[in-house]
Design a protein around this motif. Structure first.
Motif, PDB file in Angstrom:
ATOM      1  N   PRO A   1     123.206  17.449  87.898  1.00  0.00           N
ATOM      2  CA  PRO A   1     123.296  15.988  87.867  1.00  0.00           C
ATOM      3  C   PRO A   1     121.957  15.336  87.537  1.00  0.00           C
ATOM      4  N   VAL A   2     122.032  14.192  86.907  1.00  0.00           N
ATOM      5  CA  VAL A   2     120.866  13.400  86.542  1.00  0.00           C
ATOM      6  C   VAL A   2     120.672  12.334  87.622  1.00  0.00           C
ATOM      7  N   ARG A   3     119.432  12.113  88.036  1.00  0.00           N
ATOM      8  CA  ARG A   3     119.123  11.036  88.984  1.00  0.00           C
ATOM      9  C   ARG A   3     118.371   9.962  88.216  1.00  0.00           C
ATOM     10  N   ILE A   4     118.861   8.729  88.347  1.00  0.00           N
ATOM     11  CA  ILE A   4     118.299   7.610  87.602  1.00  0.00           C
ATOM     12  C   ILE A   4     118.020   6.465  88.570  1.00  0.00           C
ATOM     13  N   ALA A   5     116.826   5.892  88.450  1.00  0.00           N
ATOM     14  CA  ALA A   5     116.471   4.715  89.238  1.00  0.00           C
ATOM     15  C   ALA A   5     116.677   3.483  88.364  1.00  0.00           C
ATOM     16  N   PHE A   6     117.354   2.474  88.901  1.00  0.00           N
ATOM     17  CA  PHE A   6     117.591   1.215  88.199  1.00  0.00           C
ATOM     18  C   PHE A   6     116.979   0.064  88.978  1.00  0.00           C
ATOM     19  N   ARG A   7     116.475  -0.914  88.246  1.00  0.00           N
ATOM     20  CA  ARG A   7     116.070  -2.196  88.823  1.00  0.00           C
ATOM     21  C   ARG A   7     116.863  -3.258  88.092  1.00  0.00           C
ATOM     22  N   ILE A   8     117.662  -4.004  88.847  1.00  0.00           N
ATOM     23  CA  ILE A   8     118.580  -4.977  88.275  1.00  0.00           C
ATOM     24  C   ILE A   8     118.231  -6.359  88.829  1.00  0.00           C
TER      25      ILE A   8
ATOM     26  N   LEU B   1     126.331   5.792  93.205  1.00  0.00           N
ATOM     27  CA  LEU B   1     125.232   5.327  94.041  1.00  0.00           C
ATOM     28  C   LEU B   1     124.793   6.366  95.065  1.00  0.00           C
ATOM     29  N   ASP B   2     123.488   6.576  95.140  1.00  0.00           N
ATOM     30  CA  ASP B   2     122.900   7.457  96.135  1.00  0.00           C
ATOM     31  C   ASP B   2     122.120   6.633  97.163  1.00  0.00           C
ATOM     32  N   LYS B   3     121.262   5.715  96.679  1.00  0.00           N
ATOM     33  CA  LYS B   3     120.458   4.851  97.541  1.00  0.00           C
ATOM     34  C   LYS B   3     120.359   3.478  96.900  1.00  0.00           C
ATOM     35  N   GLU B   4     120.136   2.466  97.742  1.00  0.00           N
ATOM     36  CA  GLU B   4     119.969   1.118  97.217  1.00  0.00           C
ATOM     37  C   GLU B   4     119.109   0.298  98.158  1.00  0.00           C
ATOM     38  N   GLU B   5     118.478  -0.745  97.623  1.00  0.00           N
ATOM     39  CA  GLU B   5     117.742  -1.701  98.444  1.00  0.00           C
ATOM     40  C   GLU B   5     117.471  -2.958  97.641  1.00  0.00           C
ATOM     41  N   TRP B   6     117.302  -4.058  98.365  1.00  0.00           N
ATOM     42  CA  TRP B   6     116.925  -5.319  97.739  1.00  0.00           C
ATOM     43  C   TRP B   6     115.410  -5.435  97.793  1.00  0.00           C
ATOM     44  N   LEU B   7     114.802  -5.785  96.675  1.00  0.00           N
ATOM     45  CA  LEU B   7     113.348  -5.918  96.598  1.00  0.00           C
ATOM     46  C   LEU B   7     112.923  -7.328  97.012  1.00  0.00           C
ATOM     47  N   SER B   8     111.660  -7.485  97.333  1.00  0.00           N
ATOM     48  CA  SER B   8     111.149  -8.779  97.815  1.00  0.00           C
ATOM     49  C   SER B   8     111.281  -9.890  96.773  1.00  0.00           C
ATOM     50  N   ASN B   9     111.335  -9.533  95.499  1.00  0.00           N
ATOM     51  CA  ASN B   9     111.490 -10.548  94.447  1.00  0.00           C
ATOM     52  C   ASN B   9     112.953 -10.898  94.165  1.00  0.00           C
ATOM     53  N   GLY B  10     113.893 -10.313  94.916  1.00  0.00           N
ATOM     54  CA  GLY B  10     115.311 -10.608  94.745  1.00  0.00           C
ATOM     55  C   GLY B  10     116.052  -9.624  93.858  1.00  0.00           C
ATOM     56  N   ASP B  11     115.343  -8.702  93.218  1.00  0.00           N
ATOM     57  CA  ASP B  11     115.997  -7.694  92.382  1.00  0.00           C
ATOM     58  C   ASP B  11     116.670  -6.638  93.257  1.00  0.00           C
ATOM     59  N   TRP B  12     117.666  -6.003  92.692  1.00  0.00           N
ATOM     60  CA  TRP B  12     118.362  -4.906  93.361  1.00  0.00           C
ATOM     61  C   TRP B  12     117.854  -3.606  92.759  1.00  0.00           C
ATOM     62  N   ALA B  13     117.444  -2.667  93.584  1.00  0.00           N
ATOM     63  CA  ALA B  13     116.992  -1.351  93.126  1.00  0.00           C
ATOM     64  C   ALA B  13     117.959  -0.314  93.662  1.00  0.00           C
ATOM     65  N   CYS B  14     118.270   0.662  92.831  1.00  0.00           N
ATOM     66  CA  CYS B  14     119.167   1.719  93.281  1.00  0.00           C
ATOM     67  C   CYS B  14     118.821   3.024  92.584  1.00  0.00           C
ATOM     68  N   ILE B  15     119.287   4.086  93.192  1.00  0.00           N
ATOM     69  CA  ILE B  15     119.195   5.417  92.599  1.00  0.00           C
ATOM     70  C   ILE B  15     120.613   5.938  92.515  1.00  0.00           C
ATOM     71  N   ILE B  16     120.976   6.405  91.354  1.00  0.00           N
ATOM     72  CA  ILE B  16     122.306   6.981  91.158  1.00  0.00           C
ATOM     73  C   ILE B  16     122.171   8.450  90.793  1.00  0.00           C
ATOM     74  N   GLU B  17     123.259   9.159  90.946  1.00  0.00           N
ATOM     75  CA  GLU B  17     123.337  10.548  90.507  1.00  0.00           C
ATOM     76  C   GLU B  17     124.632  10.674  89.728  1.00  0.00           C
ATOM     77  N   CYS B  18     124.516  11.129  88.486  1.00  0.00           N
ATOM     78  CA  CYS B  18     125.708  11.217  87.636  1.00  0.00           C
ATOM     79  C   CYS B  18     125.603  12.423  86.723  1.00  0.00           C
ATOM     80  N   PRO B  19     126.708  12.822  86.125  1.00  0.00           N
ATOM     81  CA  PRO B  19     126.661  13.901  85.134  1.00  0.00           C
ATOM     82  C   PRO B  19     125.819  13.477  83.933  1.00  0.00           C
ATOM     83  N   PRO B  20     125.073  14.403  83.336  1.00  0.00           N
ATOM     84  CA  PRO B  20     124.204  14.057  82.213  1.00  0.00           C
ATOM     85  C   PRO B  20     124.921  13.377  81.056  1.00  0.00           C
ATOM     86  N   GLY B  21     126.156  13.730  80.815  1.00  0.00           N
ATOM     87  CA  GLY B  21     126.906  13.146  79.706  1.00  0.00           C
ATOM     88  C   GLY B  21     127.203  11.664  79.882  1.00  0.00           C
ATOM     89  N   LEU B  22     127.137  11.162  81.100  1.00  0.00           N
ATOM     90  CA  LEU B  22     127.407   9.742  81.357  1.00  0.00           C
ATOM     91  C   LEU B  22     126.152   8.879  81.330  1.00  0.00           C
TER      92      LEU B  22
END
Length: 93
Positions: free
Chosen positions: A15-22, A38-59
């Motif tokens: 699986p691929v692990r990807i960090a996103f900032r939205i 979704l593996d982990k998530e948190e709201w950042l002090s600036n209001g953005d949402w950060a998360c780490i996902i784990e998915c198959p490489p093809g996705l």
């Protein structure tokens, strides 16, 4: 059986692990896309949402594009991508 196919399938994808900032404005749409992985998530002090996902490489590339379509200011970083080669020692070279 699974063991009988091993010599025919040379790669196993981990699986691929990807960090996103939205941005907060993109959270609704991006959250719907990313929640299934979704593996982990948190709201950042600036209001953005950060998360780490784990998915198959093809996705992974498809998710990058879909999230960018929902939130053009989003950021993503793939931080773990492993491809393990399965060696079948019984094959004659």
């Amino acid at each position: 059986t699974k063991n009988a196919l091993k010599p025919l399938i040379p790669l196993s994808f981990e699986p691929v692990r990807i960090a996103f900032r939205i941005s907060s404005s993109g959270y609704g749409g991006a959250g719907r896309l990313l929640r299934p992985y979704l593996d982990k998530e948190e709201w950042l002090s600036n209001g953005d949402w950060a998360c780490i996902i784990e998915c198959p490489p093809g996705l992974a590339s498809g998710l990058f594009g879909k999230v960018k379509g929902v939130d053009s200011n989003s950021e993503a970083k793939e931080f773990e991508f492993c491809i393990k080669r399965l060696l079948y020692h019984g094959m004659a070279g």
